[in-house]
Design a protein around this motif. Structure first.
Motif, PDB file in Angstrom:
ATOM      1  N   CYS A   1       0.837  -1.190   0.000  1.00  0.00           N
ATOM      2  CA  CYS A   1       0.000   0.000   0.000  1.00  0.00           C
ATOM      3  C   CYS A   1       0.881   1.252   0.000  1.00  0.00           C
ATOM      4  O   CYS A   1       0.619   2.210  -0.735  1.00  0.00           O
ATOM      5  N   ALA A   2       1.969   1.215   0.793  1.00  0.00           N
ATOM      6  CA  ALA A   2       2.869   2.379   0.859  1.00  0.00           C
ATOM      7  C   ALA A   2       3.479   2.648  -0.517  1.00  0.00           C
ATOM      8  O   ALA A   2       3.624   3.799  -0.936  1.00  0.00           O
ATOM      9  N   ARG A   3       3.817   1.594  -1.241  1.00  0.00           N
ATOM     10  CA  ARG A   3       4.412   1.781  -2.575  1.00  0.00           C
ATOM     11  C   ARG A   3       3.373   2.309  -3.564  1.00  0.00           C
ATOM     12  O   ARG A   3       3.641   3.224  -4.323  1.00  0.00           O
ATOM     13  N   ARG A   4       2.179   1.707  -3.525  1.00  0.00           N
ATOM     14  CA  ARG A   4       1.130   2.181  -4.441  1.00  0.00           C
ATOM     15  C   ARG A   4       0.846   3.664  -4.213  1.00  0.00           C
ATOM     16  O   ARG A   4       0.585   4.404  -5.143  1.00  0.00           O
ATOM     17  N   ALA A   5       0.845   4.045  -2.943  1.00  0.00           N
ATOM     18  CA  ALA A   5       0.507   5.426  -2.605  1.00  0.00           C
ATOM     19  C   ALA A   5       1.718   6.341  -2.773  1.00  0.00           C
ATOM     20  O   ALA A   5       1.597   7.554  -2.620  1.00  0.00           O
ATOM     21  N   GLY A   6       2.859   5.768  -3.062  1.00  0.00           N
ATOM     22  CA  GLY A   6       4.075   6.586  -3.229  1.00  0.00           C
ATOM     23  C   GLY A   6       4.518   7.243  -1.929  1.00  0.00           C
ATOM     24  O   GLY A   6       5.076   8.328  -1.935  1.00  0.00           O
ATOM     25  N   LEU A   7       4.286   6.580  -0.797  1.00  0.00           N
ATOM     26  CA  LEU A   7       4.707   7.176   0.484  1.00  0.00           C
ATOM     27  C   LEU A   7       6.223   7.147   0.608  1.00  0.00           C
ATOM     28  O   LEU A   7       6.809   7.925   1.358  1.00  0.00           O
ATOM     29  N   VAL A   8       6.860   6.203  -0.097  1.00  0.00           N
ATOM     30  CA  VAL A   8       8.327   6.138  -0.097  1.00  0.00           C
ATOM     31  C   VAL A   8       8.813   6.166  -1.545  1.00  0.00           C
ATOM     32  O   VAL A   8       8.072   5.811  -2.461  1.00  0.00           O
ATOM     33  N   CYS A   9      10.072   6.588  -1.728  1.00  0.00           N
ATOM     34  CA  CYS A   9      10.657   6.556  -3.074  1.00  0.00           C
ATOM     35  C   CYS A   9      10.793   5.108  -3.506  1.00  0.00           C
ATOM     36  O   CYS A   9      10.868   4.208  -2.670  1.00  0.00           O
ATOM     37  N   GLU A  10      10.903   4.939  -4.822  1.00  0.00           N
ATOM     38  CA  GLU A  10      10.981   3.586  -5.353  1.00  0.00           C
ATOM     39  C   GLU A  10      12.164   2.803  -4.780  1.00  0.00           C
ATOM     40  O   GLU A  10      12.078   1.608  -4.543  1.00  0.00           O
ATOM     41  N   ASP A  11      13.280   3.505  -4.566  1.00  0.00           N
ATOM     42  CA  ASP A  11      14.463   2.758  -4.112  1.00  0.00           C
ATOM     43  C   ASP A  11      14.619   2.733  -2.589  1.00  0.00           C
ATOM     44  O   ASP A  11      15.637   2.301  -2.072  1.00  0.00           O
ATOM     45  N   THR A  12      13.614   3.188  -1.876  1.00  0.00           N
ATOM     46  CA  THR A  12      13.667   3.053  -0.416  1.00  0.00           C
ATOM     47  C   THR A  12      13.300   1.620  -0.052  1.00  0.00           C
ATOM     48  O   THR A  12      12.285   1.098  -0.510  1.00  0.00           O
ATOM     49  N   GLU A  13      14.159   1.028   0.746  1.00  0.00           N
ATOM     50  CA  GLU A  13      13.920  -0.361   1.117  1.00  0.00           C
ATOM     51  C   GLU A  13      12.928  -0.421   2.277  1.00  0.00           C
ATOM     52  O   GLU A  13      13.055   0.320   3.248  1.00  0.00           O
ATOM     53  N   LEU A  14      11.927  -1.291   2.145  1.00  0.00           N
ATOM     54  CA  LEU A  14      11.035  -1.561   3.274  1.00  0.00           C
ATOM     55  C   LEU A  14      11.261  -3.028   3.619  1.00  0.00           C
ATOM     56  O   LEU A  14      10.952  -3.909   2.821  1.00  0.00           O
TER      57      LEU A  14
END
Ligand code: ARG
Length: 586
Positions: A362-375
């Protein structure tokens, strides 16, 4: 400084290239069969496929090239196509001396410049800290220290569970018991009214009582949900009471984490995420990600390649209340804002893995973090009792962490009773350190994702792979150095290899760097436990074989003292990264 296997990989890659093969075939690892050699390279097998040649002929060719290099005393091809390597004693000594002089003691600085937030501990306010939270705290602490040792800037955040139903339950129960308290009245005024002081014993008793009651009493349960809702919507008396609950709880948590040597940079809680929820809702709405489902607001996160169904994340329940996922998403917004991290790591029970899959997607879909931020979700298994079921107290209850710490401390005290090396003055501190070391090492030595069996007698044994044995090894070295009159921080050089046992111990010391890299990459402190144990047992063998203090040849004696003093520093560092404090004597 680079790990020795990395350096050797470069040398061997070069040799592959010289012989006309791709350099990527040159990967060197520690030998699978230490009785045959020190290092090995299996690249000839990959080469065989690429170049349609028998692996052995490639291995032979490359080994012939490597045999010319003075850094190897042996480089040979073994059927069907292994390259077995032994480094020269000169090179081994040179590498180990460079560890002794390295400001990072040979730990490769592989994440210099990186920034990470690590979420661990995760205790819940008002609920007693139990051993379920033990693993998160000690594994997380160790991963934090490990990443820092590798050059990363890390912020440790406890992510307190301070905003959920457990608070509503406590408020409800206190209200039943003390309806006259001012904080329960509608017209409570934070400016002039105060709350009754609470204490931890009361909280520890109230929560389990209220929780059990809510399971059988529907009206009570409704009241607790309502109290939670009113708290989250800012009812002044409840907020004041919540602050008091928080104050008492946090003081108790700090005392317990202190005993365990676990610390946090941030004591944020789920409640701190509340401020970011409106922004979260705005983003989800503007990106059109929210959908209504049975009155709730959800975001779909399933992907076509999923091998099992990933349900949508619930953001708002039908009564408009937020849940666990909402808080975790809002917290991501806060962390990105406050720390601009390259990575956010979560050290949480394996059973929450689905929750984090949903939250991350969900965080990726919503763009809460940059693409290259590791979760990253780094899950752990359960600590079990000897019956293979989650560890319980004798009467079947959940063991409190403080009781567990007391139990290991008193078991350690008993164990040290006969020791004449521990002075009366040090006895308490030494017992605590030995007990905590036994507990932590017994946990950390297992790959984190696996369940393990808690066995106090085994963990406290002076023999075998235990924290106790490691602390004991350090004290043995302390005493040799003291007798030899070598100061503990003297950084003497090793001058050569004087016995087979020296070579083995030097090799162990040389391999530490690689253990750090692997532990960091997999966020798995057990590899550091393995390397600490390998060094300690290699030291024991060395000590058994060589009479250091009686050695007449001063060059040999000096070199051996230099080696064991380095071993001592390596062990202390390694244990420190596991979050384990050593003792002077035991
Ligand atoms: N308080 C939670 C629990 O006891 C753990 C929190 C883990 N961290 C997180 N960001 N959700 O289960």
């Amino acid at each position: 400084m680079r790990a020795i296997t990395e350096i050797l990989t470069d040398i061997v890659s070069e040799a592959f290239e010289k012989c006309g093969y791709d350099r990527s075939l040159g990967c060197v690892t520690e030998a699978d069969r230490p009785d045959l050699c020190q290092f090995q390279c299996n690249g000839a097998f990959g080469g065989a496929k690429l170049y349609h040649k028998p692996p052995f002929s490639i291995a032979e060719q490359v080994a012939r090239e490597l045999a010319q290099d003075s850094r190897f005393s042996r480089a040979e091809a073994m059927k069907p196509g292994f390259i077995n390597l032994v480094v020269s004693d000169e090179y081994l000594v040179e590498y180990v001396n460079s560890i002794a002089n390295d400001p990072y003691l040979g730990i490769p600085q592989i994440c210099r410049g990186k920034r990470a937030v690590i979420d661990y501990g995760g205790p819940n306010v008002a609920k007693p800290l139990h051993i379920g939270h033990l693993r998160s705290a000690i594994i997380g602490e160790s991963i934090k220290r490990l990443a820092r040792a590798c050059g990363c800037t890390v912020y440790g955040d406890i992510h307190l569970g301070d905003w959920g139903l457990q608070i509503g339950l406590v408020i409800t129960e206190l209200r039943v018991r003390h309806p006259e308290w001012k904080c329960f009245s509608e017209d409570f005024d934070a400016e002039k009214d105060s709350v009754e002081p609470l204490d931890i014993d009361l909280l520890n008793e109230v929560y389990p009582y209220a929780s059990a009651k809510s399971k059988t009493d529907e009206e009570y349960s409704r009241a607790a949900h309502k109290a939670t809702y009113e708290l989250q919507n800012g009812r002044p008396g409840y907020i004041a009471l919540w602050r008091e609950i928080l104050r008492v709880s946090v003081a108790d948590l700090k005392a317990n984490y202190d005993k365990l040597g676990v610390t946090f940079d941030c004591w944020y809680g789920e409640s701190d995420a509340a401020a970011y929820e409106p922004e979260l809702m705005r983003i989800l709405t503007s990106k059109g990600l929210l959908r209504e489902s049975e009155g709730a607001q959800v975001v779909d996160v399933a992907e076509p390649d999923d091998t099992f169904p990933i349900p949508p994340v619930i953001i708002k329940k039908s009564d408009n209340s937020s849940i666990y996922a909402t808080t975790d998403l809002a917290t991501i917004i806060q962390r990105v804002r406050d720390f601009s991290p390259d990575a956010i790591w979560y050290v949480v029970d394996n059973r929450q893995s689905l929750h984090f899959t949903q939250v991350f997607r969900c965080a990726r879909r919503a763009g809460l973090v940059c693409e290259d931020t590791e979760l990253g979700f780094f899950g752990f298994g359960t600590m079990n009792g000897s019956d293979g079921k989650p560890y319980k107290t004798r009467d079947g209850g959940v063991m409190r962490l403080s009781d567990l710490i007391d139990a290991v401390t008193s078991a350690a005290r008993e164990k040290l009773e006969g020791s004449s090396f521990v002075s009366q003055a040090d006895r308490e501190q030494t017992s605590r350190r030995v007990g905590v070391a036994a507990l932590k090492f017994g946990d950390l030595m297992n790959y984190r994702a696996k369940d393990y069996i808690f066995d106090m007698d085994k963990f406290l044994s002076f023999e075998g792979k235990t924290g106790t044995y490691l602390l004991y090894t350090v004290t043995r070295i302390n005493s040799i150095l003291k007798k030899a009159g070598v100061s503990e921080d003297a950084c003497l050089p090793v001058s050569g290899v004087y016995s087979e046992a020296d070579r083995e111990l030097l090799l162990c010391a040389a391999l530490c760097g690689k253990a750090y890299v692997r532990a960091y990459e997999e966020k798995a402190p057990n590899y550091l436990c393995d390397s600490a144990y390998a060094i300690a047992s290699s030291f024991s063998h060395f000590y058994h074989e060589n009479r250091i203090l009686d050695q007449q040849d001063p060059v040999k004696r000096e070199s051996w003292l230099a080696l064991i003093s380095l071993v001592r520093r390596l062990l202390i560092k390694n244990l420190d990264i596991l979050g384990i404090e050593t003792v002077e004597n035991m």
